[in-house]
Write a protein that holds these residues in place. Structure first.
Motif, short mmCIF file in Angstrom:
data_model
loop_
_atom_site.label_atom_id
_atom_site.label_comp_id
_atom_site.label_asym_id
_atom_site.label_seq_id
_atom_site.Cartn_x
_atom_site.Cartn_y
_atom_site.Cartn_z
N ALA A 167 38.02 44.01 48.66
CA ALA A 167 36.81 44.13 47.84
C ALA A 167 36.93 45.34 46.92
O ALA A 167 36.64 45.26 45.72
CB ALA A 167 35.59 44.26 48.73
N ARG A 168 37.42 46.47 47.47
CA ARG A 168 37.52 47.69 46.66
C ARG A 168 38.60 47.54 45.58
O ARG A 168 38.38 47.87 44.43
CB ARG A 168 37.81 48.89 47.56
N ASP A 169 39.77 47.00 45.97
CA ASP A 169 40.88 46.89 45.01
C ASP A 169 40.55 45.90 43.89
O ASP A 169 40.99 46.06 42.75
CB ASP A 169 42.17 46.44 45.72
N ALA A 170 39.77 44.87 44.22
CA ALA A 170 39.48 43.83 43.22
C ALA A 170 38.28 44.18 42.34
O ALA A 170 38.15 43.66 41.23
CB ALA A 170 39.25 42.50 43.91
N SER A 171 37.40 45.07 42.83
CA SER A 171 36.17 45.30 42.08
C SER A 171 36.18 46.59 41.28
O SER A 171 35.26 46.86 40.52
CB SER A 171 34.97 45.31 43.03
N ARG A 172 37.22 47.43 41.46
CA ARG A 172 37.23 48.69 40.72
C ARG A 172 37.36 48.42 39.22
O ARG A 172 37.95 47.40 38.81
CB ARG A 172 38.35 49.61 41.22
N ALA A 173 36.84 49.38 38.43
CA ALA A 173 36.85 49.18 36.98
C ALA A 173 38.25 49.38 36.40
O ALA A 173 38.66 48.68 35.46
CB ALA A 173 35.88 50.16 36.32
N ALA A 174 39.02 50.34 36.96
CA ALA A 174 40.34 50.65 36.42
C ALA A 174 41.40 49.75 37.04
O ALA A 174 41.66 49.83 38.24
CB ALA A 174 40.68 52.13 36.69
N ALA A 175 42.01 48.91 36.23
CA ALA A 175 43.13 48.05 36.67
C ALA A 175 42.85 47.35 38.00
O ALA A 175 43.56 47.55 38.98
CB ALA A 175 44.42 48.87 36.75
N PRO A 176 41.82 46.52 38.07
CA PRO A 176 41.53 45.83 39.32
C PRO A 176 42.64 44.86 39.71
O PRO A 176 43.40 44.41 38.85
CB PRO A 176 40.24 45.07 39.02
N LEU A 177 42.70 44.57 41.01
CA LEU A 177 43.69 43.60 41.50
C LEU A 177 43.36 42.21 40.98
O LEU A 177 42.29 41.67 41.26
CB LEU A 177 43.64 43.58 43.04
N ARG A 178 44.26 41.65 40.20
CA ARG A 178 44.12 40.25 39.79
C ARG A 178 45.48 39.76 39.32
O ARG A 178 46.33 40.56 38.92
CB ARG A 178 43.05 40.08 38.70
N ALA A 179 45.66 38.44 39.35
CA ALA A 179 46.92 37.88 38.89
C ALA A 179 46.95 37.90 37.37
O ALA A 179 45.94 37.59 36.73
CB ALA A 179 47.06 36.45 39.40
N ALA A 180 48.10 38.27 36.79
CA ALA A 180 48.26 38.18 35.33
C ALA A 180 48.17 36.69 34.94
O ALA A 180 48.51 35.81 35.74
CB ALA A 180 49.61 38.75 34.93
N ALA A 181 47.74 36.44 33.73
CA ALA A 181 47.57 35.05 33.28
C ALA A 181 48.89 34.27 33.38
O ALA A 181 48.90 33.07 33.65
CB ALA A 181 47.04 35.04 31.85
#
Ligand code: DC
Length: 210
Positions: A167-181
């Protein structure tokens, strides 16, 4: 053209093992970028500073040297938690960016694993993999790993850690965890380490012949 392989994914997804094996297979240097954040967190913990102290954290990030990444304490659960907290500080991320890009920019190429490699650090990487698995499976893997190191922790506590960290890694404003397109998403919930490695190799080999 140098072969840069960017591997991202949540905590305990198996991306570290996979990155190490790919690096060995293709003869590339490997950087586990989570260690950079863990090392910054460890500096703060060891000097008794608060994990919210942005100045101290940024200073530690700017002064980081490779030798600090070899400390076995970095693998402890408490360091992962602390790293997740300080990694939300944009100035810390900024201080570590050049470090990581220098590593990736070597003549041979490199394998880097983390949370924002394909999105921020190496947006032009030849291969981008996003490794994931269900939170329950990741908790079981982390539990086995900690057990083997003699660090007792209940499965329930580890699952709670993983969910909080996601939750923390995915919701932070700076470079959140997500897959590149343009990342290939590899769900390893039903795969063992060898099967995950074979699937990742197939993606890399395809990219090399293109
Ligand atoms: O992969 P790891 O568990 O060692 O990472 C520890 C924490 O560091 C993770 O919860 C978030 C942060 N991190 C990050 O923000 N960006 C990265 N590229 C790697 C790790």
């Amino acid at each position: 053209m140098p072969m840069v392989i960017a591997i991202d994914g949540p905590a305990a997804s198996g991306k570290g093992t996979l990155a190490r094996r790919l690096a060995q297979h293709y003869g590339l240097p490997h950087l586990d970028t989570g260690l950079l954040y863990r090392a910054v967190a460890m500096v703060l913990i060891d000097m008794g500073a608060s994990l919210d102290d942005e100045r101290a954290a940024t200073h530690a990030a700017a002064g980081l040297v490779a030798d600090q990444l070899a400390d076995p304490r970095l693998r402890e659960r408490v360091m992962g938690e602390a790293a997740s907290r300080i990694s939300g500080i944009p100035a810390v991320r900024g201080a570590l960016l050049a470090w990581q890009q220098r590593f990736a920019g070597g003549a041979a190429g490199a394998v880097l694993d983390g949370r924002d490699i394909g999105t921020v650090i190496c947006p032009d990487a030849r291969v981008k993999l996003f490794i994931t698995a269900s939170p329950e499976e990741r908790a079981r893997r982390r539990h086995r790993e900690l057990d083997a190191r003699g660090e007792a922790a209940s499965l329930a506590a580890i699952l709670a850690d993983i969910q909080a960290r996601d939750a923390r890694d995915a919701s932070r404003a700076a470079a959140p965890l997500r897959a590149a397109a343009d990342a290939v998403v590899l769900d390893t919930t039903e795969l063992d380490a060898d099967e995950a490695f074979a699937a990742a190799r197939a993606v890399v080999d395809r990219a090399r012949t293109q």
